[in-house]
Motif scaffolding. Structure first.
Motif, PDB file in Angstrom:
ATOM      1  N   ARG A   1       0.817  -1.213   0.000  1.00  0.00           N
ATOM      2  CA  ARG A   1       0.000   0.000   0.000  1.00  0.00           C
ATOM      3  C   ARG A   1       0.851   1.263   0.000  1.00  0.00           C
ATOM      4  N   LEU A   2       2.190   1.065   0.104  1.00  0.00           N
ATOM      5  CA  LEU A   2       3.127   2.187   0.130  1.00  0.00           C
ATOM      6  C   LEU A   2       4.045   2.131  -1.080  1.00  0.00           C
ATOM      7  N   VAL A   3       4.723   3.228  -1.354  1.00  0.00           N
ATOM      8  CA  VAL A   3       5.774   3.250  -2.362  1.00  0.00           C
ATOM      9  C   VAL A   3       6.904   2.362  -1.857  1.00  0.00           C
ATOM     10  N   HIS A   4       7.441   1.522  -2.755  1.00  0.00           N
ATOM     11  CA  HIS A   4       8.568   0.664  -2.395  1.00  0.00           C
ATOM     12  C   HIS A   4       9.615   0.681  -3.500  1.00  0.00           C
ATOM     13  N   GLU A   5      10.824   0.299  -3.107  1.00  0.00           N
ATOM     14  CA  GLU A   5      11.959   0.283  -4.014  1.00  0.00           C
ATOM     15  C   GLU A   5      12.561  -1.119  -4.060  1.00  0.00           C
ATOM     16  N   PHE A   6      13.063  -1.489  -5.233  1.00  0.00           N
ATOM     17  CA  PHE A   6      13.901  -2.669  -5.402  1.00  0.00           C
ATOM     18  C   PHE A   6      15.236  -2.129  -5.861  1.00  0.00           C
ATOM     19  N   ASN A   7      16.269  -2.297  -5.034  1.00  0.00           N
ATOM     20  CA  ASN A   7      17.574  -1.727  -5.317  1.00  0.00           C
ATOM     21  C   ASN A   7      18.637  -2.778  -5.039  1.00  0.00           C
ATOM     22  N   LEU A   8      19.457  -3.089  -6.033  1.00  0.00           N
ATOM     23  CA  LEU A   8      20.567  -4.032  -5.878  1.00  0.00           C
ATOM     24  C   LEU A   8      21.808  -3.277  -5.435  1.00  0.00           C
ATOM     25  N   GLY A   9      22.451  -3.745  -4.349  1.00  0.00           N
ATOM     26  CA  GLY A   9      23.653  -3.086  -3.882  1.00  0.00           C
ATOM     27  C   GLY A   9      24.254  -3.777  -2.678  1.00  0.00           C
TER      28      GLY A   9
ATOM     29  N   GLU B   1      22.764  -7.355  -1.646  1.00  0.00           N
ATOM     30  CA  GLU B   1      21.403  -7.317  -1.117  1.00  0.00           C
ATOM     31  C   GLU B   1      20.503  -6.657  -2.151  1.00  0.00           C
ATOM     32  N   PHE B   2      19.222  -6.984  -2.080  1.00  0.00           N
ATOM     33  CA  PHE B   2      18.213  -6.141  -2.709  1.00  0.00           C
ATOM     34  C   PHE B   2      17.445  -5.541  -1.549  1.00  0.00           C
ATOM     35  N   ALA B   3      17.091  -4.262  -1.672  1.00  0.00           N
ATOM     36  CA  ALA B   3      16.511  -3.571  -0.531  1.00  0.00           C
ATOM     37  C   ALA B   3      15.581  -2.452  -0.966  1.00  0.00           C
ATOM     38  N   CYS B   4      14.697  -2.115  -0.046  1.00  0.00           N
ATOM     39  CA  CYS B   4      13.864  -0.927  -0.178  1.00  0.00           C
ATOM     40  C   CYS B   4      14.462   0.118   0.748  1.00  0.00           C
ATOM     41  N   ASN B   5      14.908   1.226   0.176  1.00  0.00           N
ATOM     42  CA  ASN B   5      15.564   2.272   0.945  1.00  0.00           C
ATOM     43  C   ASN B   5      14.656   3.453   1.254  1.00  0.00           C
ATOM     44  N   VAL B   6      13.341   3.305   1.021  1.00  0.00           N
ATOM     45  CA  VAL B   6      12.391   4.314   1.466  1.00  0.00           C
ATOM     46  C   VAL B   6      12.554   4.402   2.991  1.00  0.00           C
ATOM     47  N   PRO B   7      12.615   5.599   3.555  1.00  0.00           N
ATOM     48  CA  PRO B   7      12.901   5.729   4.982  1.00  0.00           C
ATOM     49  C   PRO B   7      12.052   4.790   5.856  1.00  0.00           C
TER      50      PRO B   7
ATOM     51  N   TYR C   1      14.642  -6.129   3.101  1.00  0.00           N
ATOM     52  CA  TYR C   1      15.837  -6.391   2.307  1.00  0.00           C
ATOM     53  C   TYR C   1      15.997  -7.899   2.202  1.00  0.00           C
ATOM     54  N   GLY C   2      16.726  -8.307   1.175  1.00  0.00           N
ATOM     55  CA  GLY C   2      16.970  -9.720   0.941  1.00  0.00           C
ATOM     56  C   GLY C   2      18.384  -9.919   0.441  1.00  0.00           C
ATOM     57  N   GLU C   3      18.819 -11.147   0.466  1.00  0.00           N
ATOM     58  CA  GLU C   3      20.183 -11.491   0.116  1.00  0.00           C
ATOM     59  C   GLU C   3      20.280 -12.029  -1.312  1.00  0.00           C
TER      60      GLU C   3
END
Length: 175
Positions: free
Chosen positions: A77-85, A155-161, A169-171
């Motif tokens: 229901r919120l904005v989310h991010e998929f970010n590889l790093g 990791e892949f992660a959502c960096n929204v505060p 986050y995931g591995e």
């Protein structure tokens, strides 16, 4: 437990904070993690579903040098991010994402696309256009095609505060 996690993340997003000094969103977050992949080199597709505040699957394995297409869907229901790093990259990127919240770009369950074009000085903007990352409103989906390095420890992660801190986050590991 999920209700508490969701509450904490929502609270973190709703708190107005001062903008922090930092980099731009065009800054190439993926240099140490591999490189953008080409569609004709994709060896397989991995579907990733983002919920409030976890991913399905919670981890993925890739072969060194493999090119993977991630099909990412936001069912939350919120904005989310998929970010590889790397964890260090996510920590730095969280400061940029905090700026996006502070400047009204991310507004809970929506993105103010006009504000993404704001000039932050020195040629920096709030655009979220790095090839290793997608930022999605609820119901949206997108693809990330990525070629992984020989030494895969990411990791892949959502960096929204608040989302990373809530466990979003995931591995990514080597097969």
């Amino acid at each position: 437990m999920r209700a508490i996690t969701l509450f904490a993340a929502t609270l973190a997003m709703s708190i107005s904070t001062a903008a922090q000094a930092g980099g731009s969103h065009g800054g190439g977050h993926g240099a140490a993690t591999g490189q953008p992949g080409q569609a004709d080199a994709v060896s397989r597709t991995i579907n990733v579903v983002m919920h409030d505040n976890y991913y399905e699957p919670e981890s993925v394995s890739v072969s060194p040098g493999e090119t993977v297409k991630f099909v990412v869907e936001n069912r939350g229901r919120l904005v989310h991010e998929f970010n590889l790093g790397t964890p260090a990259m996510h920590e730095a990127h969280q400061k940029e994402m905090q700026m996006m919240v502070a400047h009204g770009v991310i507004q809970g369950g929506s993105i103010n696309h006009e504000r993404m074009n704001m000039d932050m000085g020195n040629g920096h903007s709030m655009k979220h256009d790095d090839p290793n990352s997608v930022l999605l409103e609820p119901g949206e989906s997108a693809e990330v095609i990525w070629t992984f390095p020989d030494d895969v420890s990411l990791e892949f992660a959502c960096n929204v505060p608040g989302h990373y801190q809530a466990g979003m986050y995931g591995e990514v590991t080597s097969e």
